[in-house]
Write a protein that holds these residues in place. Structure first.
Motif, PDB file in Angstrom:
ATOM      1  N   THR A 197       0.818  -1.213   0.000  1.00 40.40           N
ATOM      2  CA  THR A 197       0.000   0.000   0.000  1.00 40.40           C
ATOM      3  C   THR A 197       0.855   1.267   0.000  1.00 40.40           C
ATOM      4  N   VAL A 198       0.205   2.377  -0.340  1.00 42.34           N
ATOM      5  CA  VAL A 198       0.866   3.681  -0.297  1.00 42.34           C
ATOM      6  C   VAL A 198       1.326   3.974   1.131  1.00 42.34           C
ATOM      7  N   ASP A 199       0.502   3.620   2.118  1.00 40.27           N
ATOM      8  CA  ASP A 199       0.879   3.831   3.522  1.00 40.27           C
ATOM      9  C   ASP A 199       2.163   3.092   3.869  1.00 40.27           C
ATOM     10  N   GLN A 200       2.309   1.869   3.356  1.00 43.49           N
ATOM     11  CA  GLN A 200       3.523   1.087   3.642  1.00 43.49           C
ATOM     12  C   GLN A 200       4.754   1.723   2.999  1.00 43.49           C
ATOM     13  N   TYR A 201       4.603   2.230   1.781  1.00 39.64           N
ATOM     14  CA  TYR A 201       5.730   2.911   1.131  1.00 39.64           C
ATOM     15  C   TYR A 201       6.107   4.169   1.914  1.00 39.64           C
ATOM     16  N   ALA A 202       5.111   4.937   2.310  1.00 37.89           N
ATOM     17  CA  ALA A 202       5.376   6.164   3.061  1.00 37.89           C
ATOM     18  C   ALA A 202       6.089   5.847   4.370  1.00 37.89           C
TER      19      ALA A 202
END
Length: 293
Positions: free
Chosen positions: A207-212
């Protein structure tokens, strides 16, 4: 489009589409696009496209990084992805624009990071009688001839020639070329790290959250970074990467479509096919068949 808005195109100037030969290369005569826009190609950038301009004759002002440089002799210019540039043509131009898919290009050269990193700068290379520059120019002409041919083994030859061209550009001594690059800022640094993590993970479910979280910033901050550098959301960048990578994997006939889906960590083959068609207009099977046309 407002004049102060960053112009981003996914294809050539003024277009959001580009037809690559086998997902790798597109070649267009230089000067035609300028004529279509009254010789004024406004500053713009391209998502995930590396471009090389060969100017054989004519005069133009190359605009980059708030600088205008007059080009009035045979010259090669390289422009990396997401880099604003433009042209003001002062006369008729002859030459070629070679556009390469940045993702496919990096995949070809992933074993030599030094060569890949050399593509991250705008380079201006006057064509002289130096042997290495002469070899670069000849390789460009070979790319053009092969691109416009219908010979068997065309894809393999283009891959070879593109690899040779990039390595030769990298080998040109520093005193025979000039570089233009704006100073790195935080958004550029974060965006580059984001791109590297995507390539290292190869996981569609991430997810985008994990990348961030891996970058040590908030999802909102990552969105601002991507909008600032590429005028796209993180989700759009992720989707573009995985679809392009899927096209590359599908060119390997030894892999089944299910195996390609598994390598990219899609939840199932049907979901992979649906996402792929939404972005390309073709199912994975239709795309694979088109490679042989």
């Amino acid at each position: 489009m407002e004049s102060n808005e960053k112009r981003i195109y996914r294809g050539l100037y003024g277009s959001d589409k580009i037809e690559f030969t086998k997902g790798l290369i597109h070649i267009n005569p230089f000067g035609i696009i300028g004529k279509e826009h009254k010789n004024n190609v406004l500053q713009h950038a391209h998502n995930d496209l590396f471009q090389l301009f060969l100017i054989q004759s004519g005069t133009t002002n190359f605009i980059c990084d708030s600088k205008s440089i007059t080009i009035n002799e045979p010259t090669i210019i390289t422009v990396p992805k997401n880099t604003e540039h433009g042209f003001e043509h002062q006369s008729d131009l002859n030459g070629w624009i070679i556009t390469l898919s940045d993702i496919v290009l990096e995949h070809m050269l992933h074993r030599d990071a030094e060569v890949v990193h050399s593509l991250e700068h705008v380079q201006i290379i006057p064509i002289t009688s130096e042997p290495l520059i002469d070899e670069v120019e000849n390789t460009i002409y070979k790319c053009v001839l092969e691109y416009n041919s219908k010979h068997s083994g065309r894809l393999l030859m283009l891959q070879y020639l593109v690899g040779q061209l990039i390595v030769l550009l990298h080998r040109i001594p520093k005193d025979q070329k000039s570089k233009l690059n704006a100073a790195d800022h935080s958004s550029t640094i974060y965006f580059r790290r984001f791109s590297q993590i995507i390539k290292q993970s190869v996981d569609f479910k991430k997810t985008v959250d994990q990348y961030a979280n891996e970058l040590g910033i908030t999802p909102g901050h990552l969105n601002k970074v991507c909008q600032s550098v590429a005028s796209q959301s993180p989700k759009e960048i992720l989707l573009k990467y995985f679809v392009t990578h899927a096209q590359l994997l599908l060119s390997d006939v030894n892999l089944t479509i299910a195996e390609v889906s598994y390598k990219l960590n899609f939840s199932d083959k049907s979901y992979f096919s649906r996402v792929f068609k939404e972005k390309t207009g073709k199912t994975p099977l239709e795309f694979r068949k088109s490679l042989n046309t």
